[in-house]
Design a protein around this motif. Structure first.
Motif, PDB file in Angstrom:
ATOM      1  N   LYS A  16      39.058  42.633  19.338  1.00 45.21           N
ATOM      2  CA  LYS A  16      39.379  42.188  20.410  1.00 45.21           C
ATOM      3  C   LYS A  16      39.792  40.277  20.356  1.00 45.21           C
ATOM      4  CE  LYS A  16      38.051  39.424  24.447  1.00 45.21           C
ATOM      5  NZ  LYS A  16      37.176  39.353  25.018  1.00 45.21           N
ATOM      6  N   SER A  30      37.009  39.440  29.950  1.00 45.87           N
ATOM      7  CA  SER A  30      37.866  40.241  28.992  1.00 45.87           C
ATOM      8  C   SER A  30      39.150  40.627  29.890  1.00 45.87           C
ATOM      9  CB  SER A  30      37.087  41.149  28.193  1.00 45.87           C
ATOM     10  OG  SER A  30      38.221  41.611  27.189  1.00 45.87           O
ATOM     11  N   ALA A  41      43.338  37.988  29.928  1.00 44.64           N
ATOM     12  CA  ALA A  41      43.676  39.284  28.670  1.00 44.64           C
ATOM     13  C   ALA A  41      44.780  38.459  28.259  1.00 44.64           C
ATOM     14  CB  ALA A  41      44.273  40.230  29.393  1.00 44.64           C
ATOM     15  N   LYS A  55      47.936  42.057  24.926  1.00 40.34           N
ATOM     16  CA  LYS A  55      46.807  41.370  25.957  1.00 40.34           C
ATOM     17  C   LYS A  55      46.856  42.839  26.875  1.00 40.34           C
ATOM     18  CE  LYS A  55      48.622  40.552  31.049  1.00 40.34           C
ATOM     19  NZ  LYS A  55      50.495  40.209  32.134  1.00 40.34           N
ATOM     20  N   SER A 109      43.611  44.315  25.331  1.00 41.72           N
ATOM     21  CA  SER A 109      42.653  43.115  25.653  1.00 41.72           C
ATOM     22  C   SER A 109      42.073  43.846  27.018  1.00 41.72           C
ATOM     23  CB  SER A 109      42.741  41.816  25.655  1.00 41.72           C
ATOM     24  OG  SER A 109      41.501  41.001  26.150  1.00 41.72           O
TER      25      SER A 109
END
Length: 210
Positions: free
Chosen positions: A27, A87, A91, A181, A184
């Motif tokens: 990530k 997360s 994101a 995004k 994530s």
């Protein structure tokens, strides 16, 4: 040399299954680049070094005690749930596209790797894995070989991290902000999934004593 190479392969095998560190490393690598992702991996490896030394000193026997292990699964689940939630919630923040400069410091991301690796449930999981691998190599009369084995495992993990992040750094060049995004968000869901796995281990452990 053959002993070292054997355990380099063992280190690669240990690192291959997707775990909380791998998810966080990937990530950060996608959001902020190779060095930031590698910082997470180095944070995790710092804990690995400490774990190998602790196992060498006999920590595994302490953490195998159910009354110590069970609460660690539950606390670990809480750690990973919070990291996964963060997360998902953030994101769309901190995304650095290829060619842009990251404002995140290497140390701050390295610290994230340590935090993820220090999740109590994660410690129990990794100690069980390390313990199984290292127990076969430990000989009180051949302590030097144990150090070679530990170095081989760490080298294997390092090679895995560099290989994974090399792929990630190439992949991110073809990704836009929206794609990163959503990755994530998926990473957050996976981390929450690990939290649920830790809760399952806690419940399973408790039920075995009822």
């Amino acid at each position: 040399m053959s002993l070292f190479l054997t355990y380099v392969l063992a280190g690669l095998s240990i690192a291959m299954p997707v775990g909380a560190i791998t998810v966080e490393m990937t990530k950060q690598g996608l959001k902020k680049g190779f060095m930031q992702g590698w910082a997470v991996g180095l944070g995790g490896m710092t804990i690995d070094v400490i774990l190998i030394f602790a196992l060498y000193m006999g920590l595994a026997s302490v953490l195998s005690i159910p009354y110590i292990q069970l609460p660690m699964w539950l606390v670990g689940a809480g750690f990973l749930f919070l990291i996964g939630y963060d997360s998902i919630k953030n994101a769309d923040q901190g995304i650095i596209l290829d060619g842009e400069k990251s404002d995140a410091t290497f140390f701050s991301t390295y610290r994230n790797g340590i935090v993820v690796a220090l999740s109590p449930g994660n410690l129990v999981f990794w100690i069980s894995v390390f313990g199984a691998v290292l127990a076969d190599s430990y000989d009180a009369n051949e302590k030097a070989s144990f150090l070679i084995v530990g170095a081989g495992i760490l080298t294997g993990i390092l090679l895995h991290d560099i290989g994974l992040l090399s792929i990630v750094s190439i992949t991110r060049k073809a990704m836009n902000r929206t794609m990163i995004k959503w990755f994530s968000i998926v990473a957050g869901v996976v981390l929450i999934g690990f939290a649920m796995y830790f809760i399952y281990n806690f419940i399973d452990g408790v039920s075995s004593y009822l």
